[in-house]
Write an enzyme that holds these catalytic residues in place. Sequence first.
Site, PDB file in Angstrom:
ATOM      1  N   GLY A 130      45.723  39.410  43.984  1.00 59.81           N
ATOM      2  CA  GLY A 130      46.202  40.470  44.864  1.00 59.81           C
ATOM      3  C   GLY A 130      45.519  41.754  44.453  1.00 59.81           C
TER       4      GLY A 130
ATOM      5  N   HIS B 229      35.597  36.627  42.193  1.00 62.73           N
ATOM      6  CA  HIS B 229      34.982  36.618  43.535  1.00 62.73           C
ATOM      7  C   HIS B 229      33.559  37.182  43.459  1.00 62.73           C
ATOM      8  CE1 HIS B 229      38.956  35.881  45.370  1.00 62.73           C
ATOM      9  NE2 HIS B 229      39.420  36.862  44.654  1.00 62.73           N
TER      10      HIS B 229
ATOM     11  N   GLU C 156      33.394  32.225  43.247  1.00 65.25           N
ATOM     12  CA  GLU C 156      34.502  31.417  43.753  1.00 65.25           C
ATOM     13  C   GLU C 156      34.201  29.934  43.521  1.00 65.25           C
ATOM     14  OE1 GLU C 156      35.342  32.573  47.783  1.00 65.25           O
ATOM     15  OE2 GLU C 156      36.107  34.524  47.139  1.00 65.25           O
TER      16      GLU C 156
ATOM     17  N   SER D 236      42.035  35.420  40.240  1.00 63.03           N
ATOM     18  CA  SER D 236      41.584  36.718  40.758  1.00 63.03           C
ATOM     19  C   SER D 236      42.146  37.877  39.914  1.00 63.03           C
ATOM     20  CB  SER D 236      41.962  36.809  42.235  1.00 63.03           C
ATOM     21  OG  SER D 236      41.287  37.860  42.853  1.00 63.03           O
ATOM     22  N   ALA D 237      43.033  38.703  40.440  1.00 61.96           N
ATOM     23  CA  ALA D 237      43.597  39.819  39.657  1.00 61.96           C
ATOM     24  C   ALA D 237      44.251  39.318  38.371  1.00 61.96           C
ATOM     25  CB  ALA D 237      44.605  40.598  40.493  1.00 61.96           C
TER      26      ALA D 237
END
Lengths: 230, 230
Positions: free
Chosen positions: A90, A159, A194, A122-123
């Site tokens: 997020g 990413h 990714e 991700s985050a």
Amino acid sequence: MKKLLLASTSTLFGETYLSYLTKDLELFFKDVDTITFVPFARPGGISHDAYTAVVIKAFSKLDKKVVGLHTYSDPKEGLEQAEAIFTGGGNTFLLVKQLHEQGLMAVIKELVESGIPYMGSSAGSNIAGPTMQTTNDMPIVYPPGFETLGLVNFNLNPHYLDPNPTGRHNGETRETRIKEFHEFNTTPVVGLREGNFIWVQNGKTLLKGKGTARIFEAGKTPYESEKIPF
Amino acid sequence: MKKLLLASTSTLFGETYLSYLTKDLELFFKDVDTITFVPFARPGGISHDAYTAVVIKAFSKLDKKVVGLHTYSDPKEGLEQAEAIFTGGGNTFLLVKQLHEQGLMAVIKELVESGIPYMGSSAGSNIAGPTMQTTNDMPIVYPPGFETLGLVNFNLNPHYLDPNPTGRHNGETRETRIKEFHEFNTTPVVGLREGNFIWVQNGKTLLKGKGTARIFEAGKTPYESEKIPF
């Protein structure tokens, strides 16, 4: 001994949430019944409950229970009961602000260093490095600092995207942005595409998934690597 | 009365620095001999001197002198002597950190509100809004706050990019990121595509360049506009 799974993304194009990681998650969480989920990054502004529901559904296929950290009146206590921790993606600024303001950054760090498995996407992977300074996210809130968990000795850029050779856009490429980071910081950076993820166990740091990662070290030309060299 | 030129980018693909703006710059700076250049955003880590040299060259074609703000031992004094101010692009975090730490944010705001023409490109445009929270840049340094000049009552997203309909990448789109901003903030946002710029004069805020801008308001569906509606 730390056990980490740090994924570039939760979802590959055209696939469902975490499905590309199914076999690895079975192995990573094999001794775990319940995963404590940290939903604070709230992708697209989704609620903590709605985000946790997505994660509950994904892990139900692996017969794992999931409990959202936001459901504890005392989140420190919630973490201390955790068998394993998963921090979802997020907005990294939002995630880091919450963790600092609730005094949870140090708690998670200590638990993971004592052996509680930690997974991030991700985050959630971004915060495994010493700082969140190589996030791609927008600074939608002001965190009290950029310091993060420091579970690994390099920063991550999830990413990771290669420059588009046919692009006609003049915004900075990801590589230029990371080069700018290294004008002011010496922490190495792993550009994690990714589909790739990092697995830390028994003191070893392995790159998994398809293909290489892009490695950035201050003062060096970036290079491709099949291993995490730090 | 404020006079502003806020460009999405300094350079269009395949063109030289500021060349697409030549006629508009002639008009914007017609009563100005010397432009004070703020080089603090340092794109790609370029030095203040090297960055200023690029700007000197571009404006020499318009018979304008350029002086780098970094050449003054007292930059506040440098600004107070300015006939016009141009803040170049690069990293917005770095730019904002410098301006806050040197106490220059309030000085620039006051000068521009008293009538000194202000031009920005990219990061230099970003800081014309109330906050830098819709920048695309990486948080390579920690600024003491995200507040910026507030010369206009909306935030800017320079180098605005539409979602790629054929993309197979799962990083957030620009639109998703701005939506996340509006989960926590009510300031409207103008997504300014490369080639577009905003011209403020005589109390009017005009959108110039090719095509429309993408407008984001909290709680509304984003829309295209030929005007700046704020």
